[in-house]
Design a protein around this motif. Structure first.
Motif, PDB file in Angstrom:
ATOM      1  N   GLY A 132       0.805  -1.217   0.000  1.00 49.72           N
ATOM      2  CA  GLY A 132       0.000   0.000   0.000  1.00 49.72           C
ATOM      3  C   GLY A 132       0.838   1.267   0.000  1.00 49.72           C
ATOM      4  O   GLY A 132       0.488   2.260  -0.637  1.00 49.72           O
ATOM      5  N   SER A 133       1.961   1.257   0.701  1.00 47.65           N
ATOM      6  CA  SER A 133       2.850   2.423   0.720  1.00 47.65           C
ATOM      7  C   SER A 133       3.427   2.682  -0.657  1.00 47.65           C
ATOM      8  O   SER A 133       3.500   3.833  -1.115  1.00 47.65           O
ATOM      9  CB  SER A 133       3.989   2.217   1.720  1.00 47.65           C
ATOM     10  OG  SER A 133       3.486   2.123   3.022  1.00 47.65           O
ATOM     11  N   GLU A 134       3.835   1.631  -1.340  1.00 43.72           N
ATOM     12  CA  GLU A 134       4.393   1.791  -2.681  1.00 43.72           C
ATOM     13  C   GLU A 134       3.330   2.277  -3.657  1.00 43.72           C
ATOM     14  O   GLU A 134       3.575   3.181  -4.460  1.00 43.72           O
ATOM     15  CB  GLU A 134       5.006   0.468  -3.170  1.00 43.72           C
ATOM     16  CG  GLU A 134       5.743   0.601  -4.470  1.00 43.72           C
ATOM     17  CD  GLU A 134       6.865   1.637  -4.443  1.00 43.72           C
ATOM     18  OE1 GLU A 134       7.049   2.331  -5.460  1.00 43.72           O
ATOM     19  OE2 GLU A 134       7.549   1.767  -3.420  1.00 43.72           O
ATOM     20  N   VAL A 135       2.139   1.713  -3.582  1.00 43.61           N
ATOM     21  CA  VAL A 135       1.045   2.155  -4.452  1.00 43.61           C
ATOM     22  C   VAL A 135       0.713   3.618  -4.160  1.00 43.61           C
ATOM     23  O   VAL A 135       0.521   4.425  -5.076  1.00 43.61           O
ATOM     24  CB  VAL A 135      -0.194   1.250  -4.268  1.00 43.61           C
ATOM     25  CG1 VAL A 135      -1.413   1.838  -4.956  1.00 43.61           C
ATOM     26  CG2 VAL A 135       0.092  -0.154  -4.795  1.00 43.61           C
ATOM     27  N   ALA A 136       0.653   3.982  -2.885  1.00 45.74           N
ATOM     28  CA  ALA A 136       0.336   5.366  -2.502  1.00 45.74           C
ATOM     29  C   ALA A 136       1.375   6.335  -3.058  1.00 45.74           C
ATOM     30  O   ALA A 136       1.029   7.408  -3.559  1.00 45.74           O
ATOM     31  CB  ALA A 136       0.250   5.477  -0.975  1.00 45.74           C
ATOM     32  N   ARG A 137       2.649   5.959  -2.995  1.00 40.96           N
ATOM     33  CA  ARG A 137       3.700   6.821  -3.562  1.00 40.96           C
ATOM     34  C   ARG A 137       3.493   6.992  -5.069  1.00 40.96           C
ATOM     35  O   ARG A 137       3.650   8.083  -5.596  1.00 40.96           O
ATOM     36  CB  ARG A 137       5.077   6.225  -3.291  1.00 40.96           C
ATOM     37  CG  ARG A 137       5.589   6.440  -1.903  1.00 40.96           C
ATOM     38  CD  ARG A 137       7.029   5.928  -1.755  1.00 40.96           C
ATOM     39  NE  ARG A 137       7.360   5.770  -0.367  1.00 40.96           N
ATOM     40  CZ  ARG A 137       7.269   4.629   0.318  1.00 40.96           C
ATOM     41  NH1 ARG A 137       6.892   3.522  -0.264  1.00 40.96           N
ATOM     42  NH2 ARG A 137       7.575   4.593   1.587  1.00 40.96           N
ATOM     43  N   ARG A 138       3.170   5.915  -5.740  1.00 40.85           N
ATOM     44  CA  ARG A 138       2.955   5.985  -7.196  1.00 40.85           C
ATOM     45  C   ARG A 138       1.737   6.860  -7.537  1.00 40.85           C
ATOM     46  O   ARG A 138       1.663   7.407  -8.624  1.00 40.85           O
ATOM     47  CB  ARG A 138       2.796   4.591  -7.780  1.00 40.85           C
ATOM     48  CG  ARG A 138       4.109   3.803  -7.770  1.00 40.85           C
ATOM     49  CD  ARG A 138       3.964   2.426  -8.349  1.00 40.85           C
ATOM     50  NE  ARG A 138       3.429   2.378  -9.680  1.00 40.85           N
ATOM     51  CZ  ARG A 138       4.117   2.560 -10.802  1.00 40.85           C
ATOM     52  NH1 ARG A 138       5.397   2.840 -10.731  1.00 40.85           N
ATOM     53  NH2 ARG A 138       3.528   2.474 -11.978  1.00 40.85           N
ATOM     54  N   LEU A 139       0.808   6.973  -6.599  1.00 41.55           N
ATOM     55  CA  LEU A 139      -0.372   7.813  -6.811  1.00 41.55           C
ATOM     56  C   LEU A 139      -0.142   9.254  -6.368  1.00 41.55           C
ATOM     57  O   LEU A 139      -1.057  10.063  -6.394  1.00 41.55           O
ATOM     58  CB  LEU A 139      -1.580   7.218  -6.083  1.00 41.55           C
ATOM     59  CG  LEU A 139      -2.080   5.892  -6.653  1.00 41.55           C
ATOM     60  CD1 LEU A 139      -3.142   5.295  -5.746  1.00 41.55           C
ATOM     61  CD2 LEU A 139      -2.620   6.085  -8.065  1.00 41.55           C
ATOM     62  N   GLY A 140       1.083   9.566  -5.927  1.00 39.11           N
ATOM     63  CA  GLY A 140       1.421  10.945  -5.622  1.00 39.11           C
ATOM     64  C   GLY A 140       1.545  11.311  -4.160  1.00 39.11           C
ATOM     65  O   GLY A 140       1.876  12.457  -3.838  1.00 39.11           O
ATOM     66  N   LEU A 141       1.274  10.390  -3.239  1.00 37.00           N
ATOM     67  CA  LEU A 141       1.466  10.712  -1.835  1.00 37.00           C
ATOM     68  C   LEU A 141       2.965  10.788  -1.543  1.00 37.00           C
ATOM     69  O   LEU A 141       3.743  10.027  -2.093  1.00 37.00           O
ATOM     70  CB  LEU A 141       0.814   9.662  -0.930  1.00 37.00           C
ATOM     71  CG  LEU A 141      -0.668   9.919  -0.634  1.00 37.00           C
ATOM     72  CD1 LEU A 141      -1.519   9.568  -1.818  1.00 37.00           C
ATOM     73  CD2 LEU A 141      -1.104   9.158   0.575  1.00 37.00           C
ATOM     74  N   THR A 142       3.317  11.710  -0.700  1.00 40.54           N
ATOM     75  CA  THR A 142       4.733  11.907  -0.377  1.00 40.54           C
ATOM     76  C   THR A 142       5.126  11.043   0.819  1.00 40.54           C
ATOM     77  O   THR A 142       4.272  10.594   1.594  1.00 40.54           O
ATOM     78  CB  THR A 142       5.008  13.377  -0.028  1.00 40.54           C
ATOM     79  OG1 THR A 142       4.309  13.699   1.191  1.00 40.54           O
ATOM     80  CG2 THR A 142       4.569  14.308  -1.152  1.00 40.54           C
ATOM     81  N   ASN A 143       6.428  10.861   0.977  1.00 42.35           N
ATOM     82  CA  ASN A 143       6.921  10.138   2.154  1.00 42.35           C
ATOM     83  C   ASN A 143       6.516  10.858   3.433  1.00 42.35           C
ATOM     84  O   ASN A 143       6.199  10.225   4.438  1.00 42.35           O
ATOM     85  CB  ASN A 143       8.436   9.968   2.091  1.00 42.35           C
ATOM     86  CG  ASN A 143       8.844   8.891   1.112  1.00 42.35           C
ATOM     87  OD1 ASN A 143       8.083   7.974   0.809  1.00 42.35           O
ATOM     88  ND2 ASN A 143      10.058   8.993   0.601  1.00 42.35           N
ATOM     89  N   ASP A 144       6.529  12.190   3.389  1.00 43.36           N
ATOM     90  CA  ASP A 144       6.118  12.957   4.577  1.00 43.36           C
ATOM     91  C   ASP A 144       4.661  12.651   4.941  1.00 43.36           C
ATOM     92  O   ASP A 144       4.330  12.509   6.123  1.00 43.36           O
ATOM     93  CB  ASP A 144       6.296  14.458   4.343  1.00 43.36           C
ATOM     94  CG  ASP A 144       7.754  14.884   4.348  1.00 43.36           C
ATOM     95  OD1 ASP A 144       8.606  14.126   4.881  1.00 43.36           O
ATOM     96  OD2 ASP A 144       8.056  15.963   3.810  1.00 43.36           O
ATOM     97  N   GLU A 145       3.793  12.562   3.933  1.00 39.38           N
ATOM     98  CA  GLU A 145       2.386  12.233   4.205  1.00 39.38           C
ATOM     99  C   GLU A 145       2.252  10.824   4.776  1.00 39.38           C
ATOM    100  O   GLU A 145       1.492  10.600   5.726  1.00 39.38           O
ATOM    101  CB  GLU A 145       1.553  12.372   2.938  1.00 39.38           C
ATOM    102  CG  GLU A 145       1.355  13.813   2.504  1.00 39.38           C
ATOM    103  CD  GLU A 145       0.723  13.932   1.135  1.00 39.38           C
ATOM    104  OE1 GLU A 145      -0.178  14.785   1.000  1.00 39.38           O
ATOM    105  OE2 GLU A 145       1.114  13.180   0.212  1.00 39.38           O
ATOM    106  N   LEU A 146       2.996   9.888   4.211  1.00 38.74           N
ATOM    107  CA  LEU A 146       2.926   8.516   4.706  1.00 38.74           C
ATOM    108  C   LEU A 146       3.400   8.443   6.159  1.00 38.74           C
ATOM    109  O   LEU A 146       2.788   7.756   6.989  1.00 38.74           O
ATOM    110  CB  LEU A 146       3.752   7.581   3.821  1.00 38.74           C
ATOM    111  CG  LEU A 146       3.279   7.440   2.377  1.00 38.74           C
ATOM    112  CD1 LEU A 146       4.203   6.521   1.597  1.00 38.74           C
ATOM    113  CD2 LEU A 146       1.850   6.952   2.308  1.00 38.74           C
TER     114      LEU A 146
END
Length: 146
Positions: A94-108
């Protein structure tokens, strides 16, 4: 470690081998890289019960076809639910998918303190609150939150 071995590719019926192959391909596409062999390990367990494997496949396909929520909010909700339930596999993917969708590491990294984080707007926070409430045992979605 599993108590029983999963059904290996070489012993799986043709339909199950196809499920393994297509799932590995889809996971690699979602995560932006190669799909590690362990990524389909849950399917190897489900393959002991072909009806369960089919049912799980239908559930995944139906869920993937839903587009009532934009990608950002879907990723936030899925990842929050994964963290609430402690599913390491789901958190990792989910973290990798979220990054690919534009979420930043800071948001995660801010997910555990989403209520006070300035990285999330009001709608983000509502989605995260709903995902957290849905993931509690027992489910804790109030009428107001709904």
């Amino acid at each position: 470690m599993a108590r029983l071995p999963g059904v290996p590719m070489r012993h799986a019926p043709l339909g199950t081998r196809l499920v393994y192959w297509f799932t590995g391909r889809a996971l690699a596409k979602m995560s932006g890289g190669s799909s590690p062999d362990r990524a389909i390990e849950p399917l190897r367990m489900y393959a002991h019960l072909p009806g369960l494997l089919r049912g799980y496949g239908h559930l995944e396909q139906a869920t993937a076809a839903l587009h009532h929520v934009d990608d950002r909010h879907r990723a936030l909700a899925e990842l929050k639910a994964a963290t609430m339930t402690g599913c390491e596999y789901c958190i990792d993917l989910g973290s990798e998918v979220a990054r690919r969708l534009g979420l930043t590491n800071d948001e995660l990294l801010a997910l555990p303190r989403y209520r006070t984080s300035e990285l999330f707007d009001d709608l983000d926070k509502l989605v995260l609150e709903y995902a957290a409430a849905m993931s509690r045992t027992p489910v804790a979605v109030t009428d107001e939150l709904f």
